[in-house]
Design a protein around this motif. Structure first.
Motif, PDB file in Angstrom:
ATOM      1  N   GLU A  30       1.034  -1.167   0.021  1.00  0.00           N
ATOM      2  CA  GLU A  30       0.220  -0.017   0.036  1.00  0.00           C
ATOM      3  C   GLU A  30       0.658   1.344  -0.185  1.00  0.00           C
ATOM      4  OE1 GLU A  30      -1.922   3.319   2.046  1.00  0.00           O
ATOM      5  OE2 GLU A  30      -0.718   2.127   2.768  1.00  0.00           O
ATOM      6  N   PRO A  31       0.486   2.359  -0.733  1.00  0.00           N
ATOM      7  CA  PRO A  31       1.558   3.521  -0.922  1.00  0.00           C
ATOM      8  C   PRO A  31       1.756   4.071   0.222  1.00  0.00           C
ATOM      9  CG  PRO A  31      -0.395   3.476  -2.549  1.00  0.00           C
ATOM     10  CD  PRO A  31      -0.548   2.283  -1.680  1.00  0.00           C
ATOM     11  N   LEU A  32       0.923   4.321   1.124  1.00  0.00           N
ATOM     12  CA  LEU A  32       1.316   5.152   2.364  1.00  0.00           C
ATOM     13  C   LEU A  32       2.528   4.221   3.206  1.00  0.00           C
ATOM     14  CD1 LEU A  32      -2.119   6.494   3.900  1.00  0.00           C
ATOM     15  CD2 LEU A  32      -0.245   7.915   2.758  1.00  0.00           C
ATOM     16  N   THR A  33       2.422   3.017   3.355  1.00  0.00           N
ATOM     17  CA  THR A  33       3.029   2.282   4.075  1.00  0.00           C
ATOM     18  C   THR A  33       4.519   2.100   3.491  1.00  0.00           C
ATOM     19  OG1 THR A  33       1.236   0.734   4.791  1.00  0.00           O
ATOM     20  CG2 THR A  33       3.556  -0.156   4.976  1.00  0.00           C
ATOM     21  N   ILE A  34       4.444   1.899   2.130  1.00  0.00           N
ATOM     22  CA  ILE A  34       5.658   2.005   1.266  1.00  0.00           C
ATOM     23  C   ILE A  34       6.694   3.064   1.341  1.00  0.00           C
ATOM     24  CG2 ILE A  34       6.599   1.755  -0.677  1.00  0.00           C
ATOM     25  CD1 ILE A  34       4.984  -0.618  -1.164  1.00  0.00           C
ATOM     26  N   LEU A  35       5.808   4.414   1.245  1.00  0.00           N
ATOM     27  CA  LEU A  35       6.614   5.700   1.501  1.00  0.00           C
ATOM     28  C   LEU A  35       7.055   6.093   2.580  1.00  0.00           C
ATOM     29  CD1 LEU A  35       4.632   7.714  -1.237  1.00  0.00           C
ATOM     30  CD2 LEU A  35       6.895   6.761  -1.581  1.00  0.00           C
ATOM     31  N   GLU A  36       6.121   5.714   3.525  1.00  0.00           N
ATOM     32  CA  GLU A  36       6.744   5.833   5.100  1.00  0.00           C
ATOM     33  C   GLU A  36       7.773   5.229   5.375  1.00  0.00           C
ATOM     34  OE1 GLU A  36       5.379   4.776   9.332  1.00  0.00           O
ATOM     35  OE2 GLU A  36       3.896   5.183   8.036  1.00  0.00           O
ATOM     36  N   ALA A  37       7.947   3.812   5.034  1.00  0.00           N
ATOM     37  CA  ALA A  37       9.089   2.999   5.108  1.00  0.00           C
ATOM     38  C   ALA A  37      10.314   3.395   4.150  1.00  0.00           C
ATOM     39  CB  ALA A  37       8.962   1.363   4.666  1.00  0.00           C
ATOM     40  N   ARG A  38      10.007   4.172   3.288  1.00  0.00           N
ATOM     41  CA  ARG A  38      11.208   4.516   2.329  1.00  0.00           C
ATOM     42  C   ARG A  38      11.812   5.580   2.889  1.00  0.00           C
ATOM     43  NH1 ARG A  38      13.376   1.445  -2.292  1.00  0.00           N
ATOM     44  NH2 ARG A  38      11.917  -0.244  -2.336  1.00  0.00           N
ATOM     45  N   SER A  39      11.001   6.575   3.623  1.00  0.00           N
ATOM     46  CA  SER A  39      11.177   7.713   4.203  1.00  0.00           C
ATOM     47  C   SER A  39      12.328   7.524   5.630  1.00  0.00           C
ATOM     48  CB  SER A  39      10.140   8.492   4.940  1.00  0.00           C
ATOM     49  OG  SER A  39       9.489   8.020   6.165  1.00  0.00           O
ATOM     50  N   ARG A  40      12.441   6.441   5.972  1.00  0.00           N
ATOM     51  CA  ARG A  40      13.295   6.261   7.105  1.00  0.00           C
ATOM     52  C   ARG A  40      14.909   6.409   6.469  1.00  0.00           C
ATOM     53  NH1 ARG A  40      10.854   3.458  11.492  1.00  0.00           N
ATOM     54  NH2 ARG A  40       8.676   3.192  11.051  1.00  0.00           N
ATOM     55  N   GLU A  41      15.096   6.141   5.109  1.00  0.00           N
ATOM     56  CA  GLU A  41      16.436   6.206   4.581  1.00  0.00           C
ATOM     57  C   GLU A  41      16.484   7.406   3.906  1.00  0.00           C
ATOM     58  OE1 GLU A  41      18.780   4.349   6.089  1.00  0.00           O
ATOM     59  OE2 GLU A  41      17.426   3.283   7.178  1.00  0.00           O
ATOM     60  N   ALA A  42      15.551   8.387   3.437  1.00  0.00           N
ATOM     61  CA  ALA A  42      15.511   9.073   2.409  1.00  0.00           C
ATOM     62  C   ALA A  42      16.067  10.671   3.144  1.00  0.00           C
ATOM     63  CB  ALA A  42      14.073   9.241   1.679  1.00  0.00           C
ATOM     64  N   SER A  43      16.473  11.461   2.361  1.00  0.00           N
ATOM     65  CA  SER A  43      16.622  12.916   2.661  1.00  0.00           C
ATOM     66  C   SER A  43      15.384  13.662   2.455  1.00  0.00           C
ATOM     67  CB  SER A  43      17.684  13.464   1.968  1.00  0.00           C
ATOM     68  OG  SER A  43      17.521  13.379   0.500  1.00  0.00           O
ATOM     69  N   LEU A  44      14.435  13.247   1.623  1.00  0.00           N
ATOM     70  CA  LEU A  44      13.139  13.808   0.887  1.00  0.00           C
ATOM     71  C   LEU A  44      12.353  12.706   0.266  1.00  0.00           C
ATOM     72  CD1 LEU A  44      11.820  16.667   0.534  1.00  0.00           C
ATOM     73  CD2 LEU A  44      13.040  16.677  -1.675  1.00  0.00           C
ATOM     74  N   VAL A  45      10.994  12.815   0.337  1.00  0.00           N
ATOM     75  CA  VAL A  45      10.021  12.093  -0.262  1.00  0.00           C
ATOM     76  C   VAL A  45       9.175  13.078  -1.034  1.00  0.00           C
ATOM     77  CG1 VAL A  45       7.986  10.581  -0.016  1.00  0.00           C
ATOM     78  CG2 VAL A  45       9.825  10.175   1.359  1.00  0.00           C
ATOM     79  N   VAL A  46       9.074  12.625  -2.298  1.00  0.00           N
ATOM     80  CA  VAL A  46       8.209  13.849  -3.104  1.00  0.00           C
ATOM     81  C   VAL A  46       7.014  13.082  -3.684  1.00  0.00           C
ATOM     82  CG1 VAL A  46       8.331  15.361  -5.148  1.00  0.00           C
ATOM     83  CG2 VAL A  46      10.575  14.996  -3.835  1.00  0.00           C
ATOM     84  N   VAL A  47       5.967  13.663  -3.647  1.00  0.00           N
ATOM     85  CA  VAL A  47       4.647  13.333  -4.379  1.00  0.00           C
ATOM     86  C   VAL A  47       3.996  14.388  -5.085  1.00  0.00           C
ATOM     87  CG1 VAL A  47       4.309  11.271  -2.588  1.00  0.00           C
ATOM     88  CG2 VAL A  47       3.269  13.627  -2.136  1.00  0.00           C
ATOM     89  N   GLY A  48       3.103  13.867  -5.985  1.00  0.00           N
ATOM     90  CA  GLY A  48       2.235  14.824  -6.733  1.00  0.00           C
ATOM     91  C   GLY A  48       1.047  15.340  -5.839  1.00  0.00           C
ATOM     92  N   SER A  49       0.362  16.243  -6.169  1.00  0.00           N
ATOM     93  CA  SER A  49      -0.770  16.660  -5.680  1.00  0.00           C
ATOM     94  C   SER A  49      -2.072  15.923  -5.879  1.00  0.00           C
ATOM     95  CB  SER A  49      -1.150  18.090  -5.891  1.00  0.00           C
ATOM     96  OG  SER A  49      -1.216  18.390  -7.440  1.00  0.00           O
ATOM     97  N   ARG A  50      -2.229  15.428  -7.041  1.00  0.00           N
ATOM     98  CA  ARG A  50      -3.031  14.668  -7.406  1.00  0.00           C
ATOM     99  C   ARG A  50      -2.756  13.112  -7.954  1.00  0.00           C
ATOM    100  NH1 ARG A  50      -4.357  19.216  -9.269  1.00  0.00           N
ATOM    101  NH2 ARG A  50      -3.710  18.779 -11.453  1.00  0.00           N
TER     102      ARG A  50
END
Length: 293
Positions: free
Chosen positions: A92-112
Motif C-alpha cells: 500500500e502506498p502510504l506504508t511503502i513511502l513511510e518505510a522509504r522515508s526512514r532512509e531518504a533525505s526527501l520524499v516527493v509526491v504529486g498533488s493528485r
C-alpha cells in the motif's frame, strides 16, 4: 541526512511533474533518486499477467513496469547526471513511502494521483508522512516551475526550527531569496489606571509587535552565518495566517512549513496550515518534521 530522494509515482501527470522536481532536488543534494511505484494488486490476489485474449504486453504487472520505466526515463531526461533507480514494491502506498522515508533525505509526491494511489488524496498522503515519516515531504502542486523566492512559515517553536533550517538550505541550493513569514494575533493590553485610554491600546499593540519582531529575528538568528549567500526578507502578518501563506505562494517557487507547531500561529495547529497549503497553495509545499521520532 545524505539518503536518496524518493518519489512516488502512479502514472498520473501530477506524478510525472513530481518526478521532475524530485530529480532536481536529487541533483541539488548530490544524491541518487529512487522512483517508487506501490504495486498493490498482488496483495489483492488478482491476476497480474496478460489476458489470454489480450496482447502479450498487457496485464497489471506489465502496466506497472511500463509506468515506472516512463517515470524513470523522465527523471533521467530532466537531470542526466543523477543516478536513478526503479523500484516496483508490493504494498500500500502510504506504508511503502513511510518505510522509504526512514532512509531518504526527501520524499516527493504529486498533488493528485491515480493508479497506485487510487482512492487516496495526496494531501492525506503528505499529512500522514509528515506525521509518521522520518524526513521532509515535498508535495508538488501549482506552478512547479516558478522562479520566485522560497517562503518559510516561522512560528517560533522548536519543531518549526527544522522547517527554517530546511528553507535556508533550499534557498541556498536554488540561489534565490528567502521570505520568512510570521503571523501574530492582534490583542489589546489596557493599563490598570485607565483601561479605556486609546494610548494604552496602541502601546499594547506596539509592544506585542516588537515582541513578535524579536521572535522572528531570533528564529532566523545564526543561519545567515552558515548561509551568507541567502538574502532574507522578514514579513510579519497580523491574523489570517493561512490566507497570508496561500497568497505568498503566488510568487514563490517553494513554501516550507513545519508538520505541526504553535507559537506565532496562536491557537492553530500547524498541521491545519499545511493542509490548507496542500489544498490551495500555488506552488510546491514542503512539510518538515521537527524531530526524528
Amino acid at each position: 541526512m545524505n539518503g536518496p530522494v524518493v518519489v512516488g509515482v502512479d502514472g498520473s501527470a501530477s506524478a510525472l511533474a513530481a518526478v521532475e522536481i524530485a530529480a532536481r532536488e536529487a541533483k541539488l543534494r548530490g544524491v541518487g533518486l529512487q522512483v517508487v511505484h506501490a504495486f498493490i494488486w498482488p496483495s489483492l490476489h488478482v491476476s497480474l499477467g496478460p489476458s489470454p485474449v489480450g496482447p502479450p504486453d498487457g496485464g497489471l504487472r506489465n502496466a506497472a513496469e511500463k509506468l515506472l520505466s516512463e517515470a524513470a526515463t523522465r527523471a533521467r531526461e530532466t537531470e542526466p547526471g543523477v543516478h536513478v533507480t526503479e523500484h516496483l514494491v508490493t504494498g500500500e502506498p502510504l506504508t511503502i513511502l513511510e518505510a522509504r522515508s526512514r532512509e531518504a533525505s526527501l520524499v516527493v509526491v504529486g498533488s493528485r494521483g491515480m493508479g497506485g494511489f487510487i482512492g487516496l488524496l495526496v494531501g492525506s498522503t503528505a499529512v500522514h508522512l509528515a506525521a509518521h515519516g522520518r524526513c521532509p515531504v515535498l508535495v508538488v502542486r501549482g506552478d512547479a516551475g516558478g522562479t520566485g523566492p522560497v517562503v518559510v512559515a516561522v512560528d517560533g517553536s522548536a519543531r518549526g526550527d527544522a522547517a527554517v533550517e530546511f528553507a535556508f538550505a533550499e534557498a541556498s541550493a536554488r540561489g534565490v531569496d528567502l521570505v520568512a513569514v510570521h503571523a501574530w494575533n492582534t490583542w489589546t493590553e489596557r493599563g490598570d489606571d485607565d483601561p479605556g485610554h486609546p494610548q494604552n491600546l496602541v502601546d499594547g499593540i506596539d509592544r506585542m509587535r516588537s515582541a513578535e519582531e524579536r521572535l522572528l529575528a531570533e528564529s532566523l538568528a545564526g543561519r545567515q552565518d552558515r548561509y551568507p549567500d541567502v538574502t532574507v526578507h522578514h514579513r510579519l502578518v497580523e491574523n489570517r495566517i493561512r490566507q497570508a501563506l496561500i497568497e505568498a505562494t503566488e510568487q514563490a517557487q517553494l513554501i516550507v512549513v513545519g508538520a505541526r507547531g504553535r507559537g506565532g500561529f496562536a491557537g492553530l495547529l500547524l498541521g491545519s496550515v499545511s493542509q490548507a497549503l496542500l489544498h490551495h497553495g500555488h506552488c510546491p509545499v514542503a512539510v518538515v518534521r521537527g524531530d526524528n521520532s
